[in-house]
Structure formats: C-alpha cells, structure tokens
Scaffold this motif. Structure first.
Motif, PDB file in Angstrom:
ATOM      1  N   LYS A 153      -5.791   3.561  -6.464  1.00 37.20           N
ATOM      2  CA  LYS A 153      -6.988   3.452  -5.621  1.00 37.20           C
ATOM      3  C   LYS A 153      -8.161   4.275  -6.129  1.00 37.20           C
ATOM      4  N   TYR A 197      -1.508   0.711  -5.076  1.00 33.89           N
ATOM      5  CA  TYR A 197      -0.939  -0.543  -4.602  1.00 33.89           C
ATOM      6  C   TYR A 197       0.069  -1.063  -5.615  1.00 33.89           C
ATOM      7  N   ASP A 244       0.865  -1.177   0.000  1.00 30.75           N
ATOM      8  CA  ASP A 244       0.000   0.000   0.000  1.00 30.75           C
ATOM      9  C   ASP A 244       0.902   1.226   0.000  1.00 30.75           C
ATOM     10  N   MET A 245       0.923   1.938  -1.134  1.00 34.28           N
ATOM     11  CA  MET A 245       1.802   3.093  -1.287  1.00 34.28           C
ATOM     12  C   MET A 245       1.058   4.415  -1.055  1.00 34.28           C
ATOM     13  N   GLY A 246      -0.097   4.362  -0.439  1.00 36.37           N
ATOM     14  CA  GLY A 246      -0.875   5.572  -0.200  1.00 36.37           C
ATOM     15  C   GLY A 246      -2.010   5.704  -1.193  1.00 36.37           C
ATOM     16  N   GLU A 247      -1.697   6.184  -2.390  1.00 35.43           N
ATOM     17  CA  GLU A 247      -2.716   6.386  -3.421  1.00 35.43           C
ATOM     18  C   GLU A 247      -2.825   5.208  -4.385  1.00 35.43           C
ATOM     19  N   ARG A 273       1.801  -1.962   4.479  1.00 34.94           N
ATOM     20  CA  ARG A 273       1.636  -0.501   4.333  1.00 34.94           C
ATOM     21  C   ARG A 273       3.007   0.157   4.423  1.00 34.94           C
ATOM     22  N   THR A 274       3.266   1.073   3.513  1.00 39.27           N
ATOM     23  CA  THR A 274       4.534   1.798   3.508  1.00 39.27           C
ATOM     24  C   THR A 274       4.275   3.277   3.715  1.00 39.27           C
ATOM     25  N   ASN A 275       5.302   3.987   4.118  1.00 36.65           N
ATOM     26  CA  ASN A 275       5.198   5.434   4.351  1.00 36.65           C
ATOM     27  C   ASN A 275       5.959   6.213   3.304  1.00 36.65           C
ATOM     28  N   GLU A 276       6.142   5.653   2.135  1.00 33.97           N
ATOM     29  CA  GLU A 276       6.924   6.317   1.076  1.00 33.97           C
ATOM     30  C   GLU A 276       6.057   7.283   0.320  1.00 33.97           C
TER      31      GLU A 276
END
Length: 115
Positions: free
Chosen positions: A91, A74, A69-72, A112-115
């Motif tokens: 997404k 996958y 999960d890269m935020g916006e 989940r990542t915070n990148e």
C-alpha cells in the motif's frame, strides 16, 4: 550401497545415482523470493501488469477472484489457470491513484483479514 546396487541390477544403480543427484541439486540455494516479488504493479484498461526482476505478467481485472487486505499490503488471487503466488501490492508504494480507488475497483472481491 553402490556395490550392492551393482550386484542387484543396473536399474537399481541408476535409481541410486539419480536420488543422489536430486539430493545434491536440491541442496543448492535457490535465488531469493525478492526476485519474484513485483517491483511495480499497474492497472490500466482492465489489465493488471506485474513487473518483477524475473518476469512480467499481465492478467485481466475480470480474472481476479479475491483481493485480501493484509493491513499494509494486498494479496491478489486469480481464478484458475491464472494462479500466481507472487501477486502482492504494498500500500505505501502507491504512486498514482489512491487506496480508495483501488478498493473501489475490487469492492465486491475485497476481503479484510486480521493477520
């Protein structure tokens, strides 16, 4: 260099010409990455289908190694030999189902990542 290569050996000349040819071919711009990125991704009957401008690929859901999960979006990683650098899902382009359903399908493989 060509004259020296001719004087040394024909194989050296061939190597020189091949090196020049690869350098010229390598400098030709390749088609953009946008042709390789999926235009649509669907999951039906335990199969993931990626459709891009260049090709269509399908993988089994059981072959998924990890979903990042890269935020916006996958990034979907598969077990060998099903490696593919362009398995991504944005997404906000989800049109059927929900993000919760997607994450539930891959709950044990979701990172989940915070990148």
């Amino acid at each position: 260099m060509v004259v020296v290569a001719l004087m040394v050996d024909l194989i050296v000349l061939l190597f020189l010409l091949l090196s020049i040819a690869f350098a010229v071919l390598g400098s030709i711009p390749q088609k953009g990455i946008e042709n390789k990125l999926p235009q649509s991704v669907s999951i039906e009957n335990d199969e993931i289908l990626f459709v891009s401008q260049m090709c269509t690929k399908s993988f089994l859901v059981s072959d998924v190694k990890r979903v990042k999960d890269m935020g916006e979006w996958y990034v979907i990683d598969f077990y060998f030999p099903n490696k593919n650098l362009f398995c991504v899902c944005q997404k906000d382009l989800l049109i059927e189902g929900s993000i919760d359903e997607f994450e539930k399908l891959f709950e044990d493989k979701l990172v989940r990542t915070n990148e």
